[in-house]
Design an enzyme around this catalytic site. Structure first.
Site, short mmCIF file in Angstrom:
data_model
loop_
_atom_site.label_atom_id
_atom_site.label_comp_id
_atom_site.label_asym_id
_atom_site.label_seq_id
_atom_site.Cartn_x
_atom_site.Cartn_y
_atom_site.Cartn_z
N PRO A 10 0.79 -1.23 0.00
CA PRO A 10 0.00 0.00 0.00
C PRO A 10 0.82 1.28 0.00
CG PRO A 10 -0.87 -1.53 1.61
CD PRO A 10 0.36 -2.16 1.04
N ASN A 11 0.38 2.20 -0.84
CA ASN A 11 0.91 3.57 -0.94
C ASN A 11 2.26 3.67 -1.63
OD1 ASN A 11 -1.28 4.95 0.33
ND2 ASN A 11 -0.60 4.03 2.26
N ARG A 18 5.08 12.52 -2.97
CA ARG A 18 4.98 13.22 -1.68
C ARG A 18 6.10 12.71 -0.78
NH1 ARG A 18 0.07 11.61 1.01
NH2 ARG A 18 1.15 12.58 2.74
N TYR A 23 11.00 9.24 1.65
CA TYR A 23 10.97 8.10 0.72
C TYR A 23 11.75 8.34 -0.57
CZ TYR A 23 7.28 6.51 3.86
OH TYR A 23 6.58 6.12 4.97
N ASN A 74 8.23 -5.11 0.17
CA ASN A 74 7.99 -3.94 1.01
C ASN A 74 6.48 -3.87 1.17
OD1 ASN A 74 7.62 -1.49 2.25
ND2 ASN A 74 9.01 -0.35 0.91
N ALA A 77 2.64 -0.19 5.16
CA ALA A 77 2.17 -0.19 6.55
C ALA A 77 1.58 -1.54 6.97
CB ALA A 77 1.15 0.93 6.75
N HIS A 80 3.38 -3.72 9.63
CA HIS A 80 3.27 -3.55 11.07
C HIS A 80 2.07 -4.27 11.67
CE1 HIS A 80 6.16 -0.62 9.78
NE2 HIS A 80 5.25 0.14 9.20
N ASP A 87 1.49 -15.10 7.24
CA ASP A 87 1.14 -16.49 6.95
C ASP A 87 1.33 -16.82 5.47
OD1 ASP A 87 0.56 -16.86 9.58
OD2 ASP A 87 -1.62 -16.95 9.35
N GLU A 98 12.47 -8.65 3.62
CA GLU A 98 11.64 -7.43 3.69
C GLU A 98 12.54 -6.20 3.55
OE1 GLU A 98 9.72 -6.05 7.23
OE2 GLU A 98 11.07 -7.16 8.56
N HIS A 100 12.47 -1.82 3.64
CA HIS A 100 11.81 -0.53 3.91
C HIS A 100 12.75 0.58 3.48
CE1 HIS A 100 8.74 -2.71 5.89
NE2 HIS A 100 9.67 -3.39 6.52
N SER A 102 12.60 3.68 4.45
CA SER A 102 12.94 4.50 5.60
C SER A 102 13.45 3.63 6.75
CB SER A 102 11.71 5.29 6.05
OG SER A 102 10.71 4.40 6.51
N ARG A 107 11.40 6.07 13.67
CA ARG A 107 10.20 6.87 13.41
C ARG A 107 9.19 6.62 14.54
NH1 ARG A 107 8.42 5.96 7.34
NH2 ARG A 107 7.22 7.83 7.84
N ARG A 111 5.87 1.89 13.92
CA ARG A 111 6.55 1.45 12.69
C ARG A 111 7.73 0.53 12.98
NH1 ARG A 111 4.62 4.58 8.21
NH2 ARG A 111 4.05 6.62 8.97
#
Ligand code: CA2
Length: 369
Positions: A10-11, A18, A23, A74, A77, A80, A87, A98, A100, A102, A107, A111
């Site tokens: 997501p995102n 932004r 990022y 990645n 969110a 978290h 699973d 994984e 990330h 950032s 943070r 997170r």
């Protein structure tokens, strides 16, 4: 050829539009193009996928069971909170790393929790887009030679990846100490390519993790960990010799730990040999001052103040813009003033090239050992 599916959650389709300070400025399309190109260089077939929907991500991860040999994810969110993705990664039965962009540990507290961490082969964070490259390389190195991860203490960072040749030995041991200005974002995956190369040449390798800044490290904890790791491997294996390899800040740790008698040889690659001078120059600021943590940077934490006594080889690129080559020339002067001989090699190269076993200087160093 290994097939790796790179999955973004997501995102991440918003990248570059932004929050560039967190990022970066690359769009997802640009990130994907770089990831595919890195994959090609590593001999991988890379596919990419992004979705904002948890169910679509789960379907994709499940499909990797037959369509991929590894996953780089990645999960945004969902990292978290999503036990469903946890699973799915288990069910896929292929190794996953994984990533990330950032530093999730620096943070908001929520997170810092990754529910995926227990089921992945590695967690890379805080390196920006190059974290994806490092995740691909981690999967390549695991496939080349699977390590055994063993704990040498109770802290989660007190672990090391051990690889051994197939024959019974005894073998020479290479302890690898990674760099990254003692920061938590940089881990032992960065020295793993050297470990795989050394194991293929007949060494037992122990690629050491240690407490770093942001996870209980600094002076003297980080050095204590390297010393404990060396003692652990020596007491648990029949070894013919001990060589400690360290890169950058890991070179500082190797030279300091190398004062101990169990260590025959230190190979310091672009080492930070003088904390006071690093603080003065602003090298890797603010990490050297944080590492010193109020202790005297001209004291024993600085290899120039107390050079190692055993055999030592320093390799430092004359084009190093991260840690200037003078860190090594000054160390050699200090050692010689103390009557200690150092074999110093100054190739025309940069800082990170020294982590690549394909560079000619690596062949020169390893064959001289
Ligand atoms: O640091 C990372 O890569 C994250 O996985 C990114 C997620 C965030 O929720 C995680 O905590 C850490 C967010 C994806 C990007 O979100 C953007 C929002 C606006 C503009 C650009 C990106």
């Amino acid at each position: 050829m290994q097939r790796i599916d790179v999955i973004n959650g997501p995102n991440l389709n918003m990248l570059g539009r932004r929050e560039p300070d967190i990022y970066g400025t690359d769009t997802l399309e640009q990130v994907d193009a770089r990831v595919v190109a890195w994959g090609q260089r590593l001999g991988l077939e890379v596919t990419t996928f992004q979705s904002n929907r948890e169910g679509d991500l789960i379907d994709r991860i499940q499909a990797c069971r037959t369509s991929a040999d590894g996953i780089v994810i990645n999960a945004g969110a969902l990292t978290h909170t999503s036990y469903a993705i946890h699973d799915a990664l288990l069910a896929a039965e292929v190794p996953a790393v994984e990533v990330h962009l950032s530093n999730i540990h620096a943070r908001e507290p929520w997170r810092a929790v990754s529910v995926l961490a227990p089921v992945v082969a590695g967690s890379i964070f805080g390196r920006g887009v190059v974290g994806y490259r490092d995740a691909l390389r981690l999967l390549v190195n695991r496939a080349a030679a699977m390590p055994h991860t063993i704990a040498y203490g109770d802290h989660p960072e007190q672990v090391m990846d051990v690889r051994a040749p197939d024959d019974p030995g005894p073998h020479p041991v290479a302890v690898l100490v990674h760099g990254g200005f003692w920061r938590r974002e940089w881990g032992r995956d960065t020295s793993d390519t050297l470990a795989v190369d050394l194991t293929a040449r007949g060494w037992v390798t122990a690629n050491v993790e240690y407490r770093r800044l942001g996870c209980d490290g600094g002076w003297p904890a980080s050095v204590d960990d390297v010393a404990t790791a060396i003692a652990h491997i020596v007491s648990h294996r029949e070894v013919s010799s001990v060589t400690v390899f360290g890169h950058s800040s890991g070179g500082q740790l190797a030279l300091v730990a190398g004062r101990a008698t169990a260590v025959e040889t230190v190979v310091a690659l672009a080492p930070i040999t003088d904390l006071a001078w690093a603080i003065e120059l602003g090298t890797g600021a603010p990490s050297p001052a944080q590492f010193a943590g109020g202790h005297d940077p001209t004291g024993p934490m600085s290899p120039v103040a107390e050079p190692a006594r055993g055999r030592q080889i320093l390799v430092h690129g004359t084009a190093d813009t991260e840690v200037p080559v003078e860190f090594s020339t000054r160390y050699v002067q200090a050692a010689e003033a103390a009557g200690i001989t150092v074999n110093a090699i100054y190739p025309e190269t940069g800082h990170f090239e020294l982590l690549d076993p394909k560079t000619p200087v690596w062949e020169q160093v390893v064959t001289s050992l």
